[in-house]
Design an enzyme around this catalytic site. Structure first.
Site, PDB file in Angstrom:
ATOM      1  CE  LYS A   1      -6.780  22.117 -70.588  1.00 30.72           C
ATOM      2  NZ  LYS A   1      -6.841  23.479 -71.156  1.00 30.72           N
TER       3      LYS A   1
ATOM      4  CE1 TYR B   1      21.657   3.623 -77.963  1.00 30.10           C
ATOM      5  CE2 TYR B   1      20.044   4.353 -76.338  1.00 30.10           C
ATOM      6  CZ  TYR B   1      20.503   3.404 -77.242  1.00 30.10           C
ATOM      7  OH  TYR B   1      19.803   2.250 -77.409  1.00 30.10           O
TER       8      TYR B   1
HETATM    9  C1  LIG Z   1      -6.846  24.314 -69.918  1.00 24.54           C
HETATM   10  C2  LIG Z   1      -7.760  25.429 -69.688  1.00 24.54           C
HETATM   11  C3  LIG Z   1      -7.915  25.974 -68.409  1.00 24.54           C
HETATM   12  C4  LIG Z   1      -7.076  25.537 -67.224  1.00 24.54           C
HETATM   13  O1  LIG Z   1      -5.767  26.012 -67.379  1.00 24.54           O
HETATM   14  P1  LIG Z   1      -4.678  25.815 -66.213  1.00 24.54           P
HETATM   15  O2  LIG Z   1      -3.531  26.649 -66.645  1.00 24.54           O
HETATM   16  O3  LIG Z   1      -4.348  24.363 -66.212  1.00 24.54           O
HETATM   17  O4  LIG Z   1      -5.316  26.235 -64.961  1.00 24.54           O
HETATM   18  C5  LIG Z   1      -8.853  26.974 -68.232  1.00 24.54           C
HETATM   19  N1  LIG Z   1      -9.589  27.429 -69.280  1.00 24.54           N
HETATM   20  C6  LIG Z   1      -9.443  26.938 -70.523  1.00 24.54           C
HETATM   21  C7  LIG Z   1     -10.255  27.497 -71.622  1.00 24.54           C
HETATM   22  C8  LIG Z   1      -8.525  25.938 -70.778  1.00 24.54           C
HETATM   23  O5  LIG Z   1      -8.399  25.459 -72.009  1.00 24.54           O
END
Ligand SMILES: *Cc1c(COP(=O)(O)O)cnc(C)c1O
Length: 356
Positions: free
Chosen positions: A35, A253
């Protein structure tokens, strides 16, 4: 090339990390979570390095369609399911497995005209309180879905709010067991932390994300230092100027840092508009010309300033690693009060990316 900043994605590290995840859960099938454009690495750049996976999990239809167009035939899971009923024909066309977390989605599935049943992941709320059916609603939802012509294989899915500790999974696991009572269902529960640290959560399908990119699910590199994970993303730049401060001189800054005595400061072509965290304080580690040193002064849009005391040989053109193998992304994130996940995802579009 003009500005010297560049991100490098190491495909052998990606492949290696997938193997590490597999070894951690040898009896489970594995969704590679890609994702958010593969956690900022670029889904199109990385997916082939994960071609040994059993499926890809993500949440944008665009990303799912891209994988199908590239020729990926194995499963794709939509982690948040469909957002509107009118997406169902697209799920049908591209054969996407969908999470189902709400009653309206069951009704939409009941009404849809599909060419073939869709596999679904029934999402239960095991305590995170974002998506999913309450444990006591699971049985009813399961049977409703099981009775639909449009539904193929069904898996029970849950997501841990706190899988870094064993206390964090005890209560959710009880709720999941309770919800699954009497149901003959495969389960998918484990994110990266649970994949690495809680065997009892593995079941049929694990869903690691962050470890595939070589960072820690806890946000602390020490927690994964012995796991063999390799950072997949390196962010490099160069010194574009050097200043010699006198005692009392400020830098950047707000003069957030002042030299105690004479001190050489390097100016790096990297700022928050590249995705470097603006909140990185004085002391955030950075690698300059082969030596570990630190950020001094406020991070600005296009530049940061670093202490050259430990590397007197460094000058204009010296190589800088903002994160990678020498300075872990988790170390930078921790210093800045965030997690590696956020830094990866925030790599800015203006940073050129090369694949090695
Ligand atoms: C993002 C996500 C994962 C993976 O999570 P990580 O902590 O990156 O391993 C797994 N299951 C769901 C439903 C997620 O949204």
């Amino acid at each position: 090339m003009s500005r010297p900043i560049v991100a490098t994605i190491d495909t052998s590290a990606l492949r290696h990390n997938l193997a590490v995840a597999r070894q951690a859960a040898p009896h489970s099938r594995l969704w590679s979570v890609v994702k958010a454009n593969a956690y900022g690495h670029g889904i199109d750049r990385v997916w082939q390095s994960f071609s040994d996976t059993d499926g890809f999990a993500l949440l944008n239809l665009e990303e799912a369609i891209l994988l199908r167009e590239r020729g990926w035939k194995k499963p794709i899971l939509l982690l948040e399911g469909f957002f509107h009923a009118d997406e169902l024909p697209i799920l049908d066309r591209y054969r996407l497995t969908t999470s189902v977390h709400s009653n309206w989605q069951i009704q939409a599935l009941a009404k849809a005209k599909l060419s073939a049943p869709l596999d679904i992941y029934l999402k239960m709320n095991s305590g995170m309180n974002r998506l999913g059916f309450q444990p006591e609603q699971v049985n009813h939802a399961w049977h409703k879905l099981r009775g639909l012509e449009n539904v193929g294989e069904m898996t029970l899915m849950a997501h841990f709010a706190e899988a870094e500790t064993s206390q964090g999974i005890t209560e959710p696991m009880k709720r999941i067991d309770h919800a699954a009572e009497g149901l003959d269902c495969p389960r998918s529960l484990a994110n990266s932390a649970a994949t690495l640290w809680h065997r009892e959560t593995h079941y049929h399908w694990v869903r690691p994300g962050i470890i595939l990119y070589g960072a820690s699910p806890s946000g602390k590199w020490q927690d994964v230092a012995s796991s063999g994970l390799q950072p997949a993303m390196t962010l490099n730049s160069e010194l574009i100027a050097v200043q010699t401060l006198k005692g009392g001189d400020g830098v950047g800054y707000g003069a957030r840092y002042r030299a105690a005595g004479e001190q050489r400061i390097g100016v790096v072509a990297c700022g928050y508009a590249d995705g470097y965290p603006r909140h990185a304080p004085n002391g955030t580690p950075v690698w300059v010309d082969g030596v570990r040193t630190q950020v001094v002064g406020a991070v600005s849009m296009d530049m940061i300033t670093v202490d050259l005391t430990p590397c007197p040989q460094a000058g204009i053109g010296s190589q800088v690693e903002l994160w990678g193998n020498n300075v872990k992304i988790d170390e930078v994130a921790e210093a800045a009060g965030t997690v590696g996940y956020e830094l990866m995802c925030a790599l800015a579009p203006r940073v050129p990316v090369q694949v090695s």
